[in-house]
Design a protein around this motif. Structure first.
Motif, PDB file in Angstrom:
ATOM      1  N   UNK A 138       0.826  -1.207   0.000  1.00  0.00           N
ATOM      2  CA  UNK A 138       0.000   0.000   0.000  1.00  0.00           C
ATOM      3  C   UNK A 138       0.859   1.256   0.000  1.00  0.00           C
ATOM      4  N   UNK A 139       1.919   1.247   0.792  1.00  0.00           N
ATOM      5  CA  UNK A 139       2.793   2.418   0.854  1.00  0.00           C
ATOM      6  C   UNK A 139       3.479   2.671  -0.487  1.00  0.00           C
ATOM      7  N   UNK A 140       3.779   1.610  -1.216  1.00  0.00           N
ATOM      8  CA  UNK A 140       4.513   1.739  -2.482  1.00  0.00           C
ATOM      9  C   UNK A 140       3.600   2.041  -3.666  1.00  0.00           C
ATOM     10  N   UNK A 141       2.335   1.607  -3.613  1.00  0.00           N
ATOM     11  CA  UNK A 141       1.493   1.641  -4.817  1.00  0.00           C
ATOM     12  C   UNK A 141       0.265   2.538  -4.721  1.00  0.00           C
ATOM     13  N   UNK A 142      -0.266   2.772  -3.516  1.00  0.00           N
ATOM     14  CA  UNK A 142      -1.561   3.451  -3.416  1.00  0.00           C
ATOM     15  C   UNK A 142      -1.518   4.885  -3.920  1.00  0.00           C
ATOM     16  N   UNK A 143      -0.404   5.581  -3.769  1.00  0.00           N
ATOM     17  CA  UNK A 143      -0.359   6.973  -4.246  1.00  0.00           C
ATOM     18  C   UNK A 143      -0.335   7.044  -5.762  1.00  0.00           C
ATOM     19  N   UNK A 487      -0.866  30.420   5.524  1.00  0.00           N
ATOM     20  CA  UNK A 487      -1.069  28.977   5.644  1.00  0.00           C
ATOM     21  C   UNK A 487      -0.056  28.255   4.766  1.00  0.00           C
ATOM     22  N   UNK A 488       0.617  27.245   5.332  1.00  0.00           N
ATOM     23  CA  UNK A 488       1.612  26.471   4.593  1.00  0.00           C
ATOM     24  C   UNK A 488       0.942  25.272   3.939  1.00  0.00           C
ATOM     25  N   UNK A 489       1.120  25.105   2.616  1.00  0.00           N
ATOM     26  CA  UNK A 489       0.580  23.950   1.898  1.00  0.00           C
ATOM     27  C   UNK A 489       1.536  22.772   2.052  1.00  0.00           C
ATOM     28  N   UNK A 490       1.031  21.640   2.526  1.00  0.00           N
ATOM     29  CA  UNK A 490       1.872  20.460   2.745  1.00  0.00           C
ATOM     30  C   UNK A 490       2.266  19.767   1.456  1.00  0.00           C
ATOM     31  N   UNK A 505      -7.735  25.538  -4.726  1.00  0.00           N
ATOM     32  CA  UNK A 505      -7.692  26.902  -5.258  1.00  0.00           C
ATOM     33  C   UNK A 505      -6.351  27.203  -5.900  1.00  0.00           C
ATOM     34  N   UNK A 506      -5.251  26.834  -5.227  1.00  0.00           N
ATOM     35  CA  UNK A 506      -3.930  27.211  -5.760  1.00  0.00           C
ATOM     36  C   UNK A 506      -3.268  26.099  -6.583  1.00  0.00           C
ATOM     37  N   UNK A 507      -4.010  24.996  -6.921  1.00  0.00           N
ATOM     38  CA  UNK A 507      -3.491  24.039  -7.888  1.00  0.00           C
ATOM     39  C   UNK A 507      -2.994  22.731  -7.334  1.00  0.00           C
ATOM     40  N   UNK A 508      -3.194  22.433  -6.046  1.00  0.00           N
ATOM     41  CA  UNK A 508      -2.745  21.170  -5.462  1.00  0.00           C
ATOM     42  C   UNK A 508      -3.924  20.227  -5.178  1.00  0.00           C
ATOM     43  N   UNK A 509      -5.035  20.413  -5.886  1.00  0.00           N
ATOM     44  CA  UNK A 509      -6.217  19.597  -5.614  1.00  0.00           C
ATOM     45  C   UNK A 509      -6.001  18.127  -5.873  1.00  0.00           C
ATOM     46  N   UNK A 510      -5.329  17.790  -6.985  1.00  0.00           N
ATOM     47  CA  UNK A 510      -5.111  16.375  -7.310  1.00  0.00           C
ATOM     48  C   UNK A 510      -4.257  15.690  -6.250  1.00  0.00           C
ATOM     49  N   UNK A 511      -3.207  16.384  -5.789  1.00  0.00           N
ATOM     50  CA  UNK A 511      -2.354  15.793  -4.755  1.00  0.00           C
ATOM     51  C   UNK A 511      -3.119  15.615  -3.445  1.00  0.00           C
ATOM     52  N   UNK A 512      -3.961  16.572  -3.098  1.00  0.00           N
ATOM     53  CA  UNK A 512      -4.730  16.462  -1.859  1.00  0.00           C
ATOM     54  C   UNK A 512      -5.717  15.302  -1.922  1.00  0.00           C
ATOM     55  N   UNK A 516      -5.734  11.937   0.397  1.00  0.00           N
ATOM     56  CA  UNK A 516      -6.913  11.551   1.177  1.00  0.00           C
ATOM     57  C   UNK A 516      -7.319  10.113   0.888  1.00  0.00           C
ATOM     58  N   UNK A 517      -7.274   9.722  -0.396  1.00  0.00           N
ATOM     59  CA  UNK A 517      -7.616   8.339  -0.735  1.00  0.00           C
ATOM     60  C   UNK A 517      -6.650   7.360  -0.074  1.00  0.00           C
ATOM     61  N   UNK A 518      -5.364   7.707  -0.124  1.00  0.00           N
ATOM     62  CA  UNK A 518      -4.364   6.820   0.472  1.00  0.00           C
ATOM     63  C   UNK A 518      -4.575   6.692   1.973  1.00  0.00           C
ATOM     64  N   UNK A 519      -4.892   7.799   2.643  1.00  0.00           N
ATOM     65  CA  UNK A 519      -5.112   7.746   4.088  1.00  0.00           C
ATOM     66  C   UNK A 519      -6.342   6.914   4.432  1.00  0.00           C
ATOM     67  N   UNK A 520      -7.403   7.076   3.628  1.00  0.00           N
ATOM     68  CA  UNK A 520      -8.620   6.311   3.891  1.00  0.00           C
ATOM     69  C   UNK A 520      -8.377   4.820   3.680  1.00  0.00           C
ATOM     70  N   UNK A 521      -7.649   4.467   2.595  1.00  0.00           N
ATOM     71  CA  UNK A 521      -7.379   3.052   2.341  1.00  0.00           C
ATOM     72  C   UNK A 521      -6.459   2.454   3.390  1.00  0.00           C
TER      73      UNK A 521
END
Length: 569
Positions: A138-143, A487-490, A505-512, A516-521
């Motif tokens: 999961x750590x290697x593939x989920x992202x 606010x600092x973007x992670x 808003x500032x273009x990091x929506x896909x990464x966020x 979130x999917x990885x954390x939920x899984x």
């Protein structure tokens, strides 16, 4: 203790033992698996009574919409063998679970090949018997593949996927397989697949258990067999640590020369280097496909290994630069060639697709003279890409003399030196890139200071301009200060004002969303805002509203009746 008292038998097993055929009806037609996948489970677990419905008997991944025909999508059975490749399991103290990082990499490369062929990640499952291996996968593939499903064997029971990749994990010198010896658990893992199942394992380790040995034999006879050397180009074979073998070999593993490999026409005769072994025979008649039964070592297979070994020895004694084996070899024979070539210190790879796939063996080419001092641009060395299953990715040449003139060579030392050189080159390239980026930032800060009317030589003005840039919102054309409420973007490490700090808003929506999917899984917990809102009413609230509605309707009905009586009067 529970098993000794009879609790290892299920309720159904007890009924079957007591009443037999009077109470048992077996469903013999299955509608899930390809016939090749089903046949193994039928013979091992169900007495050969299972049959595949015609609608699924021959279906493959290439039959799915949008999937192209490749080597991976045209076969139902694939065995990736890590024996002799040095991909041992992790030995963690105070940890009952097991993991194998090498098999994690191999699973990732095979998934990449399937996805590039058009198979959707949601149609692929990776199954492992150990929870530690599941976490590493999961750590290697989920992202990279948020829709990919990775679970343990027990967690995937009752489910099915178009393609299943099974990582057996165990690889050790003692031949221990742990609870892989439980036949029903392995049967569940293999039979989750509909069109394609790939098993990644160390056949030398798992073959110490009879049931797994028969499984390996079945895949070797009826499926495609590949070795881990075809996927990973930086493996350290186990024989590198055996000095006696290393002294007998003529050199270390030979890297390919820069540039594409020559593509000889498949199906031709072997080179003249094999005259000692088979001078008067055609190449196709030298190799017969493996027809032995699963789990048995046939004399033909032993003769084939000896014949391949004689071919390679004759090739080493000749002056030929390359030896090409015919495409008529079976997948198991190609695996034997890869392993024998590795033992003899030769560079090896597979080329072509489908029935035209063949193995090429090469010797080390003379080292090229070192080039003059390179400019900063020429020192940027691209990161090496992992070798694809086709084995066609060129590997950088290793400096050094010919293997014949080197005498006794410590193969492990040579390999480690090459790895250190590659690491040093990558660090130099990274340092040069960082230096150029710093120069660019300084020039931009300098330009801003000049536009504000500050002299170029004033270092204090440059520092104040850089501080001002750091205290300004990173969103384009936004001049808001972020000194107090920034606010600092992670995801991009940028500072934004309260109007632009949301990742979407500032273009990091896909990464966020991917995070979130990885954390939920991984955690199995839904946080506020991570999913769609549940707009259904609370049951108590619904009942209260229903009572009010009934009361209102009854009042309206009574009023209507009273009006009718007044009219009649």
């Amino acid at each position: 203790r529970a098993a000794a008292k009879g609790l290892s038998l299920s309720l159904m097993e007890r009924l079957i033992e007591r009443y037999g055929e009077k109470a048992v009806r077996m469903l013999t037609v299955q509608y899930r698996m390809h016939q090749a996948i089903m046949q193994w489970a039928s013979s091992e677990m169900y007495g050969g009574r299972l049959t595949a419905h015609p609608s699924v008997a021959q279906h493959l991944l290439k039959d799915l919409p949008g999937v192209t025909s490749t080597e991976e999508t045209t076969i139902p059975l694939l065995l990736i063998d890590t024996a002799g490749c040095g991909l041992a399991e992790l030995e963690v103290e105070d940890e009952q679970s097991k993991g194998n990082p090498g098999e994690v990499q191999l699973a990732g490369l095979h998934i990449q090949a399937l996805v590039e062929a058009g198979v959707k990640a949601q149609d692929i499952a990776v199954v492992a018997p150990y929870n530690l291996q599941v976490d590493m996968l999961r750590e290697h593939l989920c992202h990279r593949y948020p829709d990919l499903e990775i679970k343990s064997v027990d967690g995937f029971q009752g489910r099915e996927k178009e393609a299943v990749i099974l990582s057996l994990v165990r690889s050790n010198r003692k031949g221990e397989v742990g609870f892989l010896a439980e036949d029903r658990r392995i049967n569940v893992a293999v039979t989750r697949a509909r069109r394609h199942v790939a098993i990644i394992c160390d056949t030398r380790t798992v073959s110490n258990q009879d049931f797994l040995k028969r499984l390996v034999g079945y895949f070797s006879q009826h499926g495609e067999v590949r070795t881990a050397f075809e996927y990973l180009d930086d493996l350290v074979p186990e024989n590198y640590t055996q000095e006696s073998r290393g002294e007998r070999r003529r050199g270390a593993k030979l890297p390919a020369a820069p540039g594409p490999k020559p593509q000889p026409p498949p199906g031709g005769k072997l080179k003249a280097a094999a005259t000692k072994a088979a001078a008067c025979q055609k190449a196709e008649t030298c190799f017969s496909p493996n027809t032995s039964k699963p789990g048995t070592q046939s004399p033909a297979r032993e003769d084939g290994a000896d014949r391949f070994k004689a071919m390679l020895v004759a090739f080493l004694e000749s002056s030929e630069a390359q030896l090409d084996f015919p495409p008529s070899l079976s997948s198991h024979d190609r695996m034997l060639v890869h392993l024998l070539a590795e033992e003899h210190g030769l560079q090896h790879g597979s080329s072509g697709e489908g029935r035209e796939r063949y193995v090429s063996v090469r010797r080390k080419e003379p080292a090229q003279p070192s080039p003059p001092a390179a400019t900063p641009c020429s020192q940027q060395i691209p990161r090496p890409q992992p070798q694809r299953p086709g084995g066609e990715t060129p590997v950088p040449a290793e400096p050094g003399g010919s293997s014949r003139g080197s005498g006794k060579v410590d193969l492990k030392t040579l390999h480690l030196e090459r790895v250190q050189r590659e690491k040093a080159r990558r660090e130099e390239a990274r340092a040069s890139l960082q230096g150029s980026s710093r120069k660019k930032e300084k020039s931009e800060a300098k330009g801003r200071s000049v536009s504000g009317g500050v002299a170029e030589e004033d270092i204090d003005a440059l520092i104040s301009a850089a501080i001002k840039a750091d205290n300004t919102c990173g969103f384009p054309r936004c001049k808001a200060s972020v000194t107090t409420l920034g606010q600092l973007c992670l995801h991009c490490n940028g500072r934004y004002c309260l109007s632009h700090h949301v990742p979407e808003v500032h273009g990091c929506g896909d990464k966020a969303r991917a995070q979130a999917r990885q954390r939920i899984s991984r955690e199995g917990v839904l946080y506020p805002g991570s999913g769609s809102k549940d707009r259904s009413l609370d049951p108590a609230r619904r009942a209260h509203l229903q009572r009010r509605l009934d009361k209102k309707l009854s009042e309206l009905t009574s009023q209507r009746k009273s009006k009718k009586k007044d009219k009649e009067k």
